[in-house]
Design a protein around this motif. Structure first.
Motif, PDB file in Angstrom:
ATOM      1  N   VAL A   1      28.792 -19.251 -10.156  1.00  0.00           N
ATOM      2  CA  VAL A   1      27.467 -19.253  -9.159  1.00  0.00           C
ATOM      3  C   VAL A   1      26.454 -18.352  -9.636  1.00  0.00           C
ATOM      4  CG1 VAL A   1      28.493 -17.691  -7.740  1.00  0.00           C
ATOM      5  CG2 VAL A   1      26.958 -19.240  -6.843  1.00  0.00           C
ATOM      6  N   CYS A   2      25.111 -18.716  -9.263  1.00  0.00           N
ATOM      7  CA  CYS A   2      24.116 -17.963  -9.593  1.00  0.00           C
ATOM      8  C   CYS A   2      23.198 -17.829  -8.245  1.00  0.00           C
ATOM      9  CB  CYS A   2      23.085 -18.625 -10.785  1.00  0.00           C
ATOM     10  SG  CYS A   2      21.713 -17.450 -10.968  1.00  0.00           S
ATOM     11  N   VAL A   3      23.218 -16.545  -7.851  1.00  0.00           N
ATOM     12  CA  VAL A   3      22.377 -16.336  -6.691  1.00  0.00           C
ATOM     13  C   VAL A   3      21.035 -15.956  -7.181  1.00  0.00           C
ATOM     14  CG1 VAL A   3      22.199 -15.033  -4.614  1.00  0.00           C
ATOM     15  CG2 VAL A   3      24.334 -15.674  -5.575  1.00  0.00           C
ATOM     16  N   VAL A   4      19.955 -16.527  -6.709  1.00  0.00           N
ATOM     17  CA  VAL A   4      18.605 -16.132  -6.788  1.00  0.00           C
ATOM     18  C   VAL A   4      17.855 -15.358  -5.876  1.00  0.00           C
ATOM     19  CG1 VAL A   4      16.478 -17.104  -7.945  1.00  0.00           C
ATOM     20  CG2 VAL A   4      18.574 -18.121  -8.507  1.00  0.00           C
ATOM     21  N   ARG A   5      17.555 -13.771  -5.976  1.00  0.00           N
ATOM     22  CA  ARG A   5      16.735 -13.446  -5.116  1.00  0.00           C
ATOM     23  C   ARG A   5      15.622 -12.471  -5.522  1.00  0.00           C
ATOM     24  NH1 ARG A   5      13.599 -13.290  -1.128  1.00  0.00           N
ATOM     25  NH2 ARG A   5      14.320 -12.938   0.974  1.00  0.00           N
TER      26      ARG A   5
ATOM     27  N   HIS B   1       3.977 -20.770 -10.988  1.00  0.00           N
ATOM     28  CA  HIS B   1       3.787 -22.198 -10.718  1.00  0.00           C
ATOM     29  C   HIS B   1       4.891 -23.016 -11.945  1.00  0.00           C
ATOM     30  CE1 HIS B   1       1.288 -21.286 -14.436  1.00  0.00           C
ATOM     31  NE2 HIS B   1       1.446 -22.482 -14.832  1.00  0.00           N
ATOM     32  N   GLU B   2       5.346 -22.050 -12.694  1.00  0.00           N
ATOM     33  CA  GLU B   2       6.677 -22.920 -13.495  1.00  0.00           C
ATOM     34  C   GLU B   2       8.001 -22.335 -12.930  1.00  0.00           C
ATOM     35  OE1 GLU B   2       4.750 -23.314 -17.865  1.00  0.00           O
ATOM     36  OE2 GLU B   2       5.120 -20.896 -17.315  1.00  0.00           O
ATOM     37  N   LEU B   3       7.993 -21.552 -11.838  1.00  0.00           N
ATOM     38  CA  LEU B   3       9.435 -21.305 -11.602  1.00  0.00           C
ATOM     39  C   LEU B   3      10.285 -22.266 -11.009  1.00  0.00           C
ATOM     40  CD1 LEU B   3       8.594 -18.170  -9.301  1.00  0.00           C
ATOM     41  CD2 LEU B   3       9.877 -18.208 -11.342  1.00  0.00           C
ATOM     42  N   ALA B   4       9.907 -23.516 -10.563  1.00  0.00           N
ATOM     43  CA  ALA B   4      10.486 -24.423 -10.110  1.00  0.00           C
ATOM     44  C   ALA B   4      11.280 -24.984 -11.445  1.00  0.00           C
ATOM     45  CB  ALA B   4       9.740 -25.647  -9.608  1.00  0.00           C
ATOM     46  N   ASP B   5      10.680 -25.293 -12.732  1.00  0.00           N
ATOM     47  CA  ASP B   5      10.849 -25.807 -13.894  1.00  0.00           C
ATOM     48  C   ASP B   5      12.122 -24.787 -14.561  1.00  0.00           C
ATOM     49  OD1 ASP B   5       9.302 -27.983 -13.828  1.00  0.00           O
ATOM     50  OD2 ASP B   5       7.525 -26.997 -14.746  1.00  0.00           O
ATOM     51  N   TYR B   6      11.918 -23.492 -14.242  1.00  0.00           N
ATOM     52  CA  TYR B   6      12.823 -22.551 -14.748  1.00  0.00           C
ATOM     53  C   TYR B   6      14.266 -22.740 -14.051  1.00  0.00           C
ATOM     54  CZ  TYR B   6      14.808 -17.762 -15.667  1.00  0.00           C
ATOM     55  OH  TYR B   6      15.730 -16.663 -15.907  1.00  0.00           O
TER      56      TYR B   6
END
Length: 532
Positions: free
Chosen positions: A191-195, A251-256
Motif C-alpha cells: 500500500v502507498c499512503v500519499v500525504r 498540474h502534473e501530480l495526477a499523472d504522477y
C-alpha cells in the motif's frame, strides 16, 4: 514493444520521468536534455547538435559541446540524469566516469537508454545514423564496474506501450564496493499512503498506519522531506517515496500518481482529504456555499472521514514517535528548567514539582492565535505557583512573546526549538494550550492535558475522539464554525482592537483559565497522592 517508425518520436524522458522522481531530488543535471527537460528544476545540458542534424529547436540551460567534460565541481550534484544520449558518445567510459565524478556520495546516476534488442541496431533499417553503440543493461553494468563504488538500485527493461528502452539507477557509495540491491517481489500486499502538507496533516494521516499493518500491508509513505521529518520514526512505515516541494509541478501530480498507483496493491491518496474537502479553500466552489450548507456538508470528523476515504475501519491511533535521544532531551530540558528555578533554595530543601505547560502561540494562519493570552498567563502565574510555561511557535510568533522574555518561570522558544523537539516536549509536559495546531493534533490521544481554542473547525471535526481535552468554542460569533481556510482577512472577521479573528476574541480569558485550572487541579491531586 519494439521500436516502430510510425510511433511518435522524441521526448523519451516523458516515458520515464515519473518513475525517477525519488532519484532526481535536489540539484542535478539532465545531460542531453534536447528540447524537453525531464523536470523544470533540472539544469538542462546539451550540445545543440540535433538542431543541425534534425532541425530540432532547443534552448538548453547550459551548452556543452563534450558531455565527457562537464563544467561542474567534483562531488557537487545530487543526481545526473541522461536519456538516450550515451549511445551517441564514442567514449562510453569517459562519459560515465565524468558523470560519476560530479556526483555527491549518496547521489544518483539515472540512465535511460534504447535497448539493443528492441531498437534497430547500428546498420539495420531504421537505426539512428548518429548512434555509435548498441547497449543493453549488461553492457552498462560492465562499464560501471570500471567506475566502481556504486549500488545498483533499479534495473528495468521497459517495453510496454511505445517504450523500447531500459532504465538503470546507480547510487554513489563512499567506498569502492559494487553492490546490486534491486527491489524484489513483496511477499505481502503493498500500500502507498500519499500525504503532503503541514505536520498536523502528517499526524492525521498516520492514524491509518497501524490498521494497515494489522491487515498485513507493506506500507510505503509518499510525502515531502518535511513530512518525512515528522514521521521518520513511525514503526508502521516500511518505505518512503519522497519528492521535494514542487518537484512535480502541481498540474502534473495526477499523472504522477497514476504512474505510482500501478506499483501497489492499494493506493490511498489523502491530498486535500481535509483541506479542500472538509475545510474549504478560497477559489473553490464549496468556499462560497451558504454557511448553513457548509456546516452540514463539511461538519464530518476529519479522522473518521480519512478512514472512510482509505476504506478502513476507524480507530484513534494518531501518534508522533520520537526516538530515545529526543525523549531524553525533552526530559532533561524540563529538569534543567526546574533545577534552574530551584537555585537559591536552602540546603536540604527539595525543588518543588512543576506543572509544565507548553503554550502554542499560533497556528498557520491569522485566525489561529489567541488575543487574551497575556491576561491568562498573568493569572496562571499568579494562581498556580508550580506552573512554568514554554512558548512554542515559528520565528514570527516571537512577537507574541514580547513582555515575557525575562520572566523566570517562562521560556521563550519560538523559532528556537525544532518541530520534532516541540512535539516530543508536548508528550512530556502536563498541559498543552493553544489554537488549532499540529502540536495539539500530535498529542490528541496522549494522556497529556490539553486546552484548545477552536477557530474554523467544530468539536465534531477535530476533537470528537480526543482524550483529556478541554475544548473551548467561540460564543456569539455567527461565522463560527466557518469550515474555511484563510490566507488573509477577506473572509475572516477581524476584531479591530486586537487584530485577532472574532472567533478567538470571543473565547473569554476566564474560560481558558478555568480549563487550565481543571488540568492543574488534576495534576496537583495526583502529585499529592504520589507524595503520600
Amino acid at each position: 514493444m519494439t521500436w516502430n517508425i510510425d510511433d511518435p518520436q522524441g521526448n523519451e524522458s516523458g516515458k520515464v520521468r515519473f518513475d525517477i522522481v525519488q532519484y532526481t531530488r535536489g540539484d542535478g543535471i539532465d545531460v542531453g536534455c534536447g528540447p524537453h527537460k525531464a523536470f523544470p528544476h533540472m539544469v538542462g545540458v546539451d550540445s545543440g547538435k540535433d538542431t543541425t542534424l534534425f532541425g530540432i529547436e532547443m534552448q538548453p540551460d547550459v551548452v556543452c559541446e563534450d558531455a565527457t567534460k562537464l563544467d561542474c565541481q567534483t562531488g557537487s550534484l545530487d543526481f545526473v540524469y541522461s536519456s538516450h544520449l550515451l549511445e551517441h558518445i564514442p567514449d562510453t567510459q569517459a562519459a560515465l566516469t565524468e558523470w560519476w565524478r560530479v556526483l555527491k556520495v549518496g547521489g544518483y546516476l539515472v540512465l535511460y537508454l534504447p535497448h539493443k534488442d528492441h531498437y534497430p541496431r547500428i546498420g539495420q533499417p531504421g537505426s539512428n545514423p548518429d548512434h555509435v553503440h548498441d547497449f543493453d543493461q549488461n553492457d552498462i553494468r560492465a562499464a560501471m564496474e570500471q567506475v566502481g563504488g556504486w549500488t545498483l538500485l533499479e534495473e528495468q527493461v521497459r517495453t510496454q506501450a511505445t517504450e523500447y528502452s531500459f532504465l538503470q539507477v546507480f547510487q554513489k557509495r563512499d567506498d569502492q564496493q559494487n553492490l546490486i540491491c534491486l527491489p524484489g517481489v513483496q511477499d505481502q500486499p503493498t500500500v502507498c499512503v500519499v500525504r503532503y502538507g503541514g505536520f498536523g496533516d502528517q499526524i492525521q494521516a498516520a492514524n491509518l498506519l497501524p490498521e494497515l499493518k494489522r491487515q498485513g500491508f507493506h506500507v510505503t509513505f509518499m510525502t515531502t522531506p518535511k513530512g518525512q521529518d515528522i514521521l521518520q520514526h513511525d514503526p508502521h512505515i516500511d518505505a518512503w517515496l519522497i519528492q521535494d516541494e514542487n518537484q512535480v509541478p502541481n498540474h502534473e501530480l495526477a499523472d504522477y500518481w497514476e504512474v505510482m498507483e500501478k506499483r501497489f496493491d492499494k493506493f490511498i491518496n489523502l491530498c486535500e482529504s481535509v483541506e479542500g474537502t472538509l475545510i474549504a479553500m478560497p477559489g473553490r466552489a464549496n468556499h462560497m456555499w451558504p454557511q448553513n450548507l457548509r456546516r452540514i456538508e463539511l461538519g464530518k470528523n476529519y479522522l473518521e472521514w480519512t478512514s472512510r476515504l482509505a476504506e478502513l475501519p476507524y480507530t484513534s491511533e494518531a501518534k508522533f514517535y520520537p526516538n530515545e535521544d529526543e525523549i531524553f532531551k525533552a526530559k532533561r530540558y524540563l529538569a534543567d528548567f526546574k533545577n534552574g528555578l530551584a537555585i537559591g533554595l536552602k540546603p536540604l530543601q527539595m525543588a518543588p514539582e512543576r506543572f509544565n505547560i507548553l503554550w502554542c502561540l499560533s497556528g498557520s494562519s491569522m485566525h489561529k492565535f489567541y488575543p487574551h493570552q497575556d491576561t491568562v498567563i498573568f493569572q496562571v502565574m499568579r494562581e498556580m505557583p508550580e506552573a512554568v510555561i514554554v512558548f512554542s511557535g515559528d520565528y514570527a510568533t516571537k512577537l507574541l512573546e514580547i513582555g515575557w522574555e525575562n520572566h523566570k518561570r517562562i521560556k521563550c522558544e519560538s523559532g528556537e526549538m525544532s518541530i520534532r523537539d516541540t512535539l516530543t516536549l508536548a508528550q512530556n509536559v502536563d498541559c498543552v494550550v493553544g489554537p488549532e495546531t499540529g502540536v495539539l493534533n500530535a498529542v490528541a490521544f496522549e494522556n497529556v492535558g490539553k486546552v484548545i481554542m477552536l477557530s474554523h473547525s467544530s468539536k465534531e471535526n477535530l476533537t470528537k475522539h480526543w482524550i483529556n481535552t478541554s475544548v473551548l468554542t467561540p460564543v456569539g460569533v455567527d461565522c463560527y464554525p466557518c469550515h474555511r481556510l484563510h490566507y488573509g482577512k477577506e473572509f475572516c472577521h477581524e476584531d479591530k482592537n486586537t487584530g485577532a479573528a472574532l472567533c478567538q476574541k470571543s473565547i473569554t480569558p476566564e474560560k481558558v483559565i478555568q480549563a487550565i485550572r481543571t488540568h492543574y487541579n488534576h495534576w496537583k491531586n495526583n502529585s499529592l497522592r504520589a507524595a503520600a
